[in-house]
Design a protein around this motif. Structure first.
Motif, PDB file in Angstrom:
ATOM      1  N   GLN A   5      -0.208  31.459  30.387  1.00 20.21           N
ATOM      2  CA  GLN A   5       0.355  30.670  29.301  1.00 20.21           C
ATOM      3  C   GLN A   5       1.832  30.350  29.540  1.00 20.21           C
ATOM      4  O   GLN A   5       2.316  29.269  29.181  1.00 20.21           O
ATOM      5  N   ALA A  62       4.559  33.475  24.895  1.00 21.51           N
ATOM      6  CA  ALA A  62       3.602  32.433  25.268  1.00 21.51           C
ATOM      7  C   ALA A  62       2.214  32.736  24.721  1.00 21.51           C
ATOM      8  O   ALA A  62       1.522  31.850  24.216  1.00 21.51           O
ATOM      9  N   PHE A  63       1.791  33.990  24.790  1.00 24.62           N
ATOM     10  CA  PHE A  63       0.453  34.401  24.364  1.00 24.62           C
ATOM     11  C   PHE A  63       0.474  35.079  22.998  1.00 24.62           C
ATOM     12  O   PHE A  63      -0.546  35.552  22.523  1.00 24.62           O
ATOM     13  N   ALA A 118      -3.192  36.763  30.920  1.00 18.43           N
ATOM     14  CA  ALA A 118      -3.185  35.603  30.023  1.00 18.43           C
ATOM     15  C   ALA A 118      -1.765  35.174  29.683  1.00 18.43           C
ATOM     16  O   ALA A 118      -1.466  33.976  29.614  1.00 18.43           O
ATOM     17  N   GLU A 119      -0.861  36.121  29.476  1.00 22.04           N
ATOM     18  CA  GLU A 119       0.539  35.798  29.196  1.00 22.04           C
ATOM     19  C   GLU A 119       1.156  35.043  30.371  1.00 22.04           C
ATOM     20  O   GLU A 119       1.860  34.041  30.179  1.00 22.04           O
ATOM     21  N   THR A 137       1.338  29.445  38.211  1.00 18.80           N
ATOM     22  CA  THR A 137       0.326  30.110  37.402  1.00 18.80           C
ATOM     23  C   THR A 137      -0.069  31.429  38.040  1.00 18.80           C
ATOM     24  O   THR A 137       0.367  31.759  39.145  1.00 18.80           O
ATOM     25  N   SER A 169       8.738  23.180  22.242  1.00 21.13           N
ATOM     26  CA  SER A 169       7.821  23.971  21.420  1.00 21.13           C
ATOM     27  C   SER A 169       8.232  23.879  19.954  1.00 21.13           C
ATOM     28  O   SER A 169       9.324  23.417  19.615  1.00 21.13           O
ATOM     29  N   GLN A 214       3.242  30.052  32.453  1.00 23.75           N
ATOM     30  CA  GLN A 214       3.393  29.343  33.727  1.00 23.75           C
ATOM     31  C   GLN A 214       4.252  30.138  34.714  1.00 23.75           C
ATOM     32  O   GLN A 214       5.202  29.625  35.315  1.00 23.75           O
TER      33      GLN A 214
END
Length: 557
Positions: free
Chosen positions: A89, A407-408, A85-86, A148, A270, A91
């Motif tokens: 998120q 990111a996660f 998942a990290e 990804t 961000s 990329q």
């Protein structure tokens, strides 16, 4: 003609893209690892499946080269999900090769792995006997093109079956599309007319190799420059203000807030970069150039979907013949900004004494910067301490700062990521991991993996015997701190048991042990168990807390 199994075909195609694998062997990937070893791929064993993808992810962030993680099916696969998942998120192109349920149907211990991956945003490519090679190539190209994480699944009953012959063309060449939007003409006019231009680069600009063009553009305009934490020092030179956001100085942020035209290249803007809406002035014109299809922040006034390097090159050609900034306009702005930055306050140096007698992390970070080898690549785990390295340490290049978990919003991936970065570092650099005690305990099994993988590594543990972010966010509100505390752990003793050199750092003088290790050649792994106070709150967290309070007040009002 040598026959290949389905697993062997997967390994064969991967070998044309990468050299390194990370993972844990099990029933579902044992045939794949056997084939990979025979093909000469370098396999670095980790001790928890969660480290497989985290290590491959950090390998890419450090080197720019693809790597793969591998696990068995079922529990091995589910153990890797947080790191997967990290990567999605953040990329990061990365490949997870895993076993899967047989084609005849799920067994009692199987789960729907493709559905789980889809929930995380990762595509699954399940190989078949007839097209194992082409499906593997499709998966890798997807990962590289989309930036990804992907999953390559090998059904259990096909893993050792002979693969069908396939005619596989050479991998397609990836080229940068040079068809940039006609809107660059307006962008050039805005930049040419700017009196106080700012160029802000992000990781997208670094990955595109746009640093030289953006620096030349800044010199042409007399612009000041800055970078996100993931593009640290990419635009270093005349007028460089440092990091934009919570890791930067207030002086630099004040200068950025006065810019009239801001060119954002390869940065998503961000909340952290934007200082929760306070970085840029309300009247500034914000231009964003990014490979995304649309603006990534509501402050963007002009958006161009393009590769940062290509677009910057076009802008340079459009601005040929512009007056030198030394003739006025931007040059005066850059000179003034440079003077103010030099005269303004830097980051707080920290205190020599604290109420609880433990180390101030700011003064510790400053002292560590002087002791750590100059040629360094820093891996930064998530946690309250995450700003001390980019704020206080010299980190020469963007690829020398690997920030994982941001990111996660996770902690505990640091040790695993350090394994991948250690395999990727070159030119005699020392790998430096900065971690908190909570995250370090989560990944503790892979301290042994790091010790085995690293030629030269330093582990800095900011040990406050607590989950520091929670102490500051919730303990300060009066919530009970008991669940936020961690009994004092002797990480130095654990490190020595696993074969590293180590020391407990209770005072700055205790850093002499690390200095001696560096002076002796910085070989192997050194763990510095630094006992810090929990009474110092990081500036970035104060900003976050203030923004959260303001948002809640706005909703309540």
């Amino acid at each position: 003609m040598t026959t290949l199994t389905v697993s062997g075909r997967v390994a064969q195609v991967l070998s044309s893209y990468l050299t390194d694998l990370f993972g844990v062997m099990g029933n579902g990937n044992v045939y794949f690892l056997d084939a990979a070893e025979k093909l000469g791929l370098r396999f670095s064993a980790v001790r928890h499946e969660g480290a497989a993808i985290a290590a491959a992810d950090a390998y890419y962030r450090t080197s720019g080269r693809l790597a793969a993680g591998t696990t068995t099916y079922g529990p091995g696969y589910t153990n890797a999900l947080t790191a997967l998942a990290e990567a999605v998120q953040a990329q990061i192109p990365v490949v997870l090769v895993t076993g899967d349920a047989p084609t005849t149907g799920a067994r009692p211990w199987d789960v729907d792995q493709a559905a789980i991956a889809a929930g995380l945003g990762a595509a699954t490519f399940t190989v078949t006997r007839d097209a194992a090679g082409s499906i593997t190539r499709q998966a890798v190209e997807y990962a590289l093109t989309k930036r990804t994480a992907v999953v390559i699944a090998i059904p259990y009953d096909l893993a050792a079956v002979e693969a069908a012959d396939e005619e596989l063309p050479a991998p397609p060449a990836r080229t940068v599309t040079d068809d940039v939007d006609a809107g660059l003409g307006q962008v050039a006019r805005l930049l040419a007319g700017a009196k106080r231009p700012l160029i802000l680069a992000g990781r997208g600009a670094h990955l595109a190799g746009a640093g030289p063009e953006l620096r030349e553009l800044a010199d042409r305009l007399g612009a000041v420059t800055a970078g996100t934490a993931l593009a640290l020092n990419l635009l270093e030179g005349e007028g460089y203000l440092g990091v934009a956001g919570g890791f930067g100085t207030d002086t630099a942020a004040g200068i950025m807030g006065e810019a009239d035209v801001v060119l954002v290249a390869g940065a998503s803007l961000s909340a952290f970069t934007m200082r929760f809406g306070h970085l840029l002035g309300p009247d500034s014109t914000v231009i964003q150039i990014d490979t995304a299809l649309q603006p990534t922040h509501p402050r963007v006034d002009r958006f161009v979907s393009a590769d940062a390097k290509s677009a910057a090159g076009h802008l340079l050609r459009m601005l040929e013949g512009e007056a030198s900034p030394d003739a006025g306009r931007g040059g005066a702005w850059r000179a003034e900004a440079r003077k103010r930055l030099a005269e303004g306050p830097a980051h707080h140096p920290g205190s020599e004494e604290t109420a609880d007698g433990r180390l101030d992390p700011r003064s510790l970070a400053t002292a560590l910067d002087a002791v750590l080898p100059e040629r360094r690549t820093v891996v930064q785990d998530g946690g309250h301490f995450l700003g001390w390295a980019p704020m206080y340490w010299n980190i020469p290049r963007p690829q020398d700062l690997v920030m994982v978990g941001t990111a996660f919003q996770t902690i505990g991936l640091g040790l695993a990521s350090a394994v991948g970065a250690a395999r990727a570092v070159e030119d005699g650099r020392t790998l430096v991991l900065a971690s908190g005690d909570g995250g370090f305990l989560m990944g503790l099994s892979d301290l042994e993996s790091l010790i085995g993988a690293a030629t030269s590594a330093v582990v800095v543990i900011y040990n406050d015997a607590a989950y520091g972010a929670e102490i500051h966010q919730y303990g300060s509100q009066g919530l009970t701190v008991k669940p936020m505390l961690i009994p004092e752990v002797d990480f130095s003793g654990v490190a020595r048991a696993l074969g590293a050199e180590s020391a407990i750092i209770r005072s700055l003088a205790d850093l002499s042990a690390l200095q001696d290790w560096v002076d002796a050649g910085a070989k192997g792994t050194f763990v510095a168990d630094c006992r810090i106070t929990s009474s110092v709150r990081a500036p970035w967290l104060s900003e976050w807390m203030e923004a959260s309070r303001a948002a809640k007040a706005a909703v309540a009002g």
